[in-house]
Design an enzyme around this catalytic site. Structure first.
Site, short mmCIF file in Angstrom:
data_model
loop_
_atom_site.label_atom_id
_atom_site.label_comp_id
_atom_site.label_asym_id
_atom_site.label_seq_id
_atom_site.Cartn_x
_atom_site.Cartn_y
_atom_site.Cartn_z
N GLY A 152 51.55 -6.43 36.09
CA GLY A 152 51.87 -6.54 37.51
C GLY A 152 50.92 -7.43 38.29
N HIS A 153 49.92 -8.03 37.65
CA HIS A 153 48.98 -8.92 38.35
C HIS A 153 48.94 -10.26 37.62
CE1 HIS A 153 45.14 -10.42 40.07
NE2 HIS A 153 45.46 -9.66 41.07
N PHE A 154 49.82 -11.07 37.70
CA PHE A 154 51.04 -11.15 38.48
C PHE A 154 52.19 -11.31 37.50
CE2 PHE A 154 47.59 -12.92 41.06
CZ PHE A 154 47.67 -12.13 42.19
N VAL B 43 46.85 -12.87 35.68
CA VAL B 43 45.50 -13.34 36.02
C VAL B 43 44.60 -12.12 36.09
CG1 VAL B 43 44.10 -14.50 37.78
CG2 VAL B 43 46.43 -15.28 37.36
#
Length: 147
Positions: free
Chosen positions: A44-46, A51
């Protein structure tokens, strides 16, 4: 030091032990984290563009620094707590497949408080630089007290 040796110094376990290797070179802590792409913090990041979050990079710096305190923390139940972050600068992203290398040093100490400076690299590229502080707290009867 491998992760099993690092566990003798740090209380972090499972997903929160974020350094794979560490050693002391010329008075500096050098830590290594191999970013596989499977880490929980990349979910979820991203989406579609993973990252390593800056806060995770800061935690890796702090965990690397603690190897310099192995003698102070050896044989007792101590917990290092962040007490401050200052002058944090992000220069380049850390991505899956990267080997993130830290170089940290303790610049001064006062009582249970330690003040440090660190940098994180991928290859020769600087990714993060920061000044930070933490306190080493000793557990007594299930409660934290200053060492």
């Amino acid at each position: 030091m491998n992760q099993e040796e690092i566990k003798k110094i740090l209380p972090h376990r499972d997903n929160m032990l974020l350094i794979d290797e560490a050693e002391i070179v010329d008075g500096k802590a050098v830590g290594i984290k191999h970013i596989t792409g499977e880490e929980w913090f990349l979910q979820g990041h991203f989406p579609g563009n993973p990252v390593v979050p800056g806060v995770i990079q800061c935690e890796i710096l702090a965990q690397s620094t603690c190897v310099l305190l192995a003698d102070q923390m050896n044989g007792e139940e101590f917990t290092p707590y962040y007490t401050g972050l200052d002058k944090v600068r992000f220069k380049n992203p850390v991505l899956p497949g990267d080997t993130f290398r830290t170089e940290c040093e303790i610049v001064r100490s006062r009582g249970p408080f330690y003040f440090a400076a660190g940098k994180g690299y991928v290859g020769d590229k600087l990714c993060i630089s920061a000044e930070f502080s933490f306190a080493i707290m000793k557990k007594e009867d299930g409660k934290e007290t200053r060492s």
